[in-house]
Scaffold this active site. Structure first.
Site, PDB file in Angstrom:
ATOM      1  N   LYS A 209       0.840  -1.200   0.000  1.00  0.00           N
ATOM      2  CA  LYS A 209       0.000   0.000   0.000  1.00  0.00           C
ATOM      3  C   LYS A 209       0.873   1.249   0.000  1.00  0.00           C
ATOM      4  CE  LYS A 209      -1.862   2.625   3.138  1.00  0.00           C
ATOM      5  NZ  LYS A 209      -1.901   3.975   2.545  1.00  0.00           N
ATOM      6  N   CYS A 317      13.233  10.427   7.352  1.00  0.00           N
ATOM      7  CA  CYS A 317      13.229   9.910   8.722  1.00  0.00           C
ATOM      8  C   CYS A 317      14.597  10.011   9.374  1.00  0.00           C
ATOM      9  CB  CYS A 317      12.740   8.473   8.736  1.00  0.00           C
ATOM     10  SG  CYS A 317      13.583   7.448   7.536  1.00  0.00           S
ATOM     11  N   GLU A 414       9.991  14.908  16.069  1.00  0.00           N
ATOM     12  CA  GLU A 414      10.308  14.886  14.654  1.00  0.00           C
ATOM     13  C   GLU A 414       9.384  15.860  13.926  1.00  0.00           C
ATOM     14  OE1 GLU A 414       9.385  11.235  12.470  1.00  0.00           O
ATOM     15  OE2 GLU A 414      11.308  11.436  11.463  1.00  0.00           O
TER      16      GLU A 414
END
Lengths: 503, 307
Positions: A209, A317, A414
């Site tokens: 996905k 990330c 983050e």
């Protein structure tokens, strides 16, 4: 062209090409003329279905959603929203295909993967333009990084398919079965390659996905699979939102879950698979520290800092989102960094000279705005270069926070945007303690000319990837993944194979 | 447990204690529970650890982690070998305890103790080899030297097997500490005495205090706070293997800080708990991280032509 593992967007090497007196904003005598890449190389259909068992079909529920170009908010296409029924159909197709796929000689699986790698290379210009349109990242990144790296991942893993018994993972490593794979929007095609290449090489079949906001390159990849003659059902692509992903990872007939995305969702998946036999790998968030010592070559460090946090608009990330600079060189470094940031060119992602593209979605832009607002409210000093933002689309200027304390939100959470938090330190011990002082443990950087200090500091950093005197380098042969709450398991290299094998 | 040594002398019974931070405390709760042999005869009162004992053990394990993970692999190997030496010297005591705990004949219990000693020797030899087996240089496509090395995950909670009170115990603890982790071990609930006695071996084997901490008591009661503890990095659920609901609950709790979870055998973990088989490397790699460090290789310019 840069070597394929070099993050080129704002990378080293490009820097020396534009001197400080060549700012990108209009009005400068040194302004660059527009150099747009042509869109004509890619043909986007007005709508796409789900790719299940080798065919494109509508979602059972008939639901669709739009995908837009973040740089312009133009609607690019309409894609199907997969529901539980579609998930079940895709998993069944993958299960059915598994029997024959896993029984193929490794050398045959290898050839399919080599074909896929070659077709990605052949169609690289088309895929680069497509990815830039759907994601908003600069064409020089998709052209020189995302697409070549995706091809390289298939090429690398192709070679493993008939050598698994020699991988040091036991004498008889066996595929797990059906892999459920959910990927993020920051490197859509590359994350697909990170997931699908090792899964297929090891004999698994997949249901993947792509992210809600970047479905197109995965759908084009379905066509690559068709061109490669890949057997039906080996790769299935389901577009949809978070609910589709949740249905996929919780499907009882899935043997393996691979997820790249937020730590929050990663934890939910870890809870969801508890008590099952599903093998899981999670590649989650980070708050990477980029540590600059007083003996570091300042100009190179500045380039590394820029690559670390402004590559892909900071939507990485493993971004070096915390700069830890030794106090004695902090002023000099920050001045040099600010000078460098004034030369970054923000704008049309299809322009070959663009350094900073669009933020991927309105939602992500809102999150960056919220967190930077908190940064200011908590007392950190905010700075951005003079920077004209386009009137439509999702844009955020490169931003620095100085005077940041460890407890500040911008030092802990983050942000996933072009926002750098600057902290200082005096001793190597303090640098290491600050670098390790987050729940994350994905990446870190060390800048110093002293070899023994590189090794001593790298040794004590609790992070899965450490870049010494460089940043944001990637390679299919090099395992990638985090410590602590940045997830578990590794992707890439010999290590990454284990995630898809019963050993 | 006999009251006399057969010559009329009343024997001195041992008070079994926990092993935390290199010391031998009683449970802070003051609780004990009765431990019996395979025929339900009373053997001893073992400490029944509380949540607080579990937290204290985690603090001790964390404190020991820096020194133990930073020790040379050679040093860790010597320490593990020293454990084997000490166990060999006290083999008779363990044969008796294993025979009582597991209802084995003396000969079978002796075989278990010997296998346990040999397992420690096996892992002693692994400490300075695992990095070469699972790490190495990666041939990246660019001017970089790129090296992947294994590093210990951190503090690992180990639920020791419920049946195999010594060989199973050694087989789950040794791989965790051989690789540089520190451990909080929950001993077999009904057969804890060999584990508590092993603590005495550890304490005299140059194992730094806190590297291995041993708790006895109700597995579910002690495991729950360990699985939820935010300063525990990994958990081995072997000892929860007989209780699928417990294993699942612990795995759910472990997700809060994304602990590395080694599931029980047959439930996504190892194929089976046959402690006599070659253990392989899986129990070591389960609690190892891979760190990859990139270094630019630079260039010598045209002088490279002098090859």
């Amino acid at each position: 062209m840069a070597s394929p593992n070099t993050a080129p967007g704002t990378g080293t090497g490009s820097a020396s090409g534009h001197p400080d007196n060549a700012p990108g904003h209009a009005g400068s005598p040194f302004a660059y003329a527009p150099a747009p890449e042509s869109r004509s190389v890619v043909d986007i259909a007005p709508s796409y279905g789900l790719f299940v068992d080798g065919e494109f079909t509508e979602a059972a529920g008939g639901k669709v959603f739009k995908t837009v170009a973040p740089a312009t908010e133009e609607v690019l296409s309409e894609v199907a929203q997969a529901g539980e029924e579609d998930v079940d159909r895709a998993v069944r197709a993958a299960r059915k295909a598994f029997e024959k796929w896993s029984a193929l000689p490794g050398s045959a699986r290898a050839k399919y993967l080599f074909r896929i790698a070659r077709i990605i290379q052949e169609r690289s210009r088309e895929l680069a333009v497509l990815e830039t349109l759907d994601n908003g990242k600069p064409i020089k990144e998709t052209r020189d990084f995302d697409v070549p790296q995706a091809a390289a991942h298939f090429f690398y893993h192709a070679g493993w398919a008939d050598k698994l018994a020699h991988a040091g993972l036991g004498p008889d490593p066996r595929p797990l079965g059906v892999a459920a794979q959910v990927i993020p929007w920051n490197f859509p095609l590359l994350m697909l390659a990170w997931k699908i290449a090792p899964a297929l090489a090891t004999g698994n079949t997949v249901v993947l996905k792509p992210a809600e906001t970047t479905p197109l390159s995965a759908l084009f990849f379905a066509d690559v699979c068709r061109q490669a003659g890949l057997p039906k059902g080996v790769v299935n692509i389901l577009t949809g939102d978070g609910s589709t992903g949740a249905a996929l990872v919780s499907h009882p007939d899935v043997d393996k879950v691979a997820f790249t995305g937020s730590t929050e969702v990663g934890k939910a998946i870890a809870r969801q698979v508890a008590g099952t036999r599903k093998k899981v790998t999670l590649e989650l968030g980070g708050k990477g520290a980029n540590i600059v010592f007083d003996d570091a070559p300042i100009d190179q460090a500045v380039e590394g800092i820029v690559t670390g946090i402004f590559f892909n608009q900071g939507q990485v990330c493993c971004a070096g989102s915390r700069l830890l600079v030794q106090e004695s060189v902090a002023d000099e470094l920050i001045d040099a960094l600010k000078r460098r940031l004034t030369t970054l060119r923000l704008g049309d992602p299809l322009d070959k000279n663009t350094d900073i593209g669009a933020i991927n979605s309105a939602q992500q832009l809102a999150k960056i705005r919220e967190l930077t607002g908190i940064g200011e409210a908590e007392g950190a000093e905010r700075w951005s270069p003079e920077c004209e933002l386009p009137s439509s689309g999702y844009w955020f200027a490169p931003t620095l926070f100085t005077g940041v304390a460890q407890a500040h939100t911008v030092a802990q959470e983050e942000i996933f945007g072009p926002v750098l938090s600057v902290l200082t330190f005096r001793t190597p011990d303090e640098a290491v303690a600050k670098a390790n002082n987050t729940p994350y443990g994905l990446s870190a950087g060390v800048w110093t000319e002293k070899g023994s200090r590189i090794l001593a500091v790298a040794d004590r950093l609790r992070a899965g990837v450490v870049w010494a005197n460089t940043f944001n380098k990637f390679d299919p042969t090099s395992p990638f993944g985090g410590y602590k709450e940045s997830g578990y398991g590794r992707e890439g290299g010999r290590h990454g194979l284990e995630a898809y094998l019963d050993v | 447990m006999s009251d006399s040594d057969g010559k009329g002398r009343l024997t001195v019974l041992k008070t079994y204690k926990l092993y935390v931070g290199g010391k031998f405390p009683r449970s802070e709760s003051g609780r004990v529970y009765e431990v019996t042999d395979a025929k339900s005869r009373w053997l001893a009162n073992a400490p029944r650890s509380s949540r607080k004992d579990a937290r204290d053990a985690v603090v001790a394990a964390r404190k020991a982690f820096g020194g133990w993970s930073g020790a040379t692999a050679y040093n860790r190997g010597q320490v593990l070998y020293r454990i084997a030496e000490m166990l060999e010297g006290r083999a008779d005591q363990f044969v008796r305890e294993v025979a009582d705990a597991e209802g084995l004949s003396r000969a079978k219990a002796a075989a278990v103790v010997e296998a346990s000693i040999d397992r420690l020797v096996w892992y002693a030899g692994w400490t300075d080899k695992i990095a070469q087996v699972v790490g190495g240089a990666n041939p990246v496509a660019g001017p970089y030297f790129n090296l992947s090395s294994p590093e210990p995950t951190g503090v690992v909670a180990v639920l020791a097997p419920q049946q195999s009170s010594l060989l199973g115990l050694v087989s789950v603890v040794a791989p965790v500490v051989a690789t540089g982790n520190t451990a909080v071990v929950v001993a077999s609930e009904t057969r804890p005495l060999p584990a508590l006695s092993l603590s005495e071996v550890l304490a005299t084997s140059d194992v730094p205090g806190g590297v291995v901490n041993v708790l006895s008591g109700r597995t579910a009661e002690i495991a729950a706070p360990l699985a939820a503890h935010q300063d525990v990095n990994g958990i081995d659920l072997t000892g929860a293997g007989g209780d699928a609901a417990l294993a699942k609950d612990l795995e759910v709790a472990a997700a809060d800080n994304l602990k590395r979870v080694l599931r029980p055998s047959g439930q996504g973990g190892p194929a089976a708990d046959d402690w006599t088989q070659d253990p392989g490397t899986r129990r070591m790699t389960a609690f190892l991280e891979t760190k990859t460090v990139w270094h630019p290789t630079g260039a010598l310019g045209v002088s490279g032509g002098s090859y």
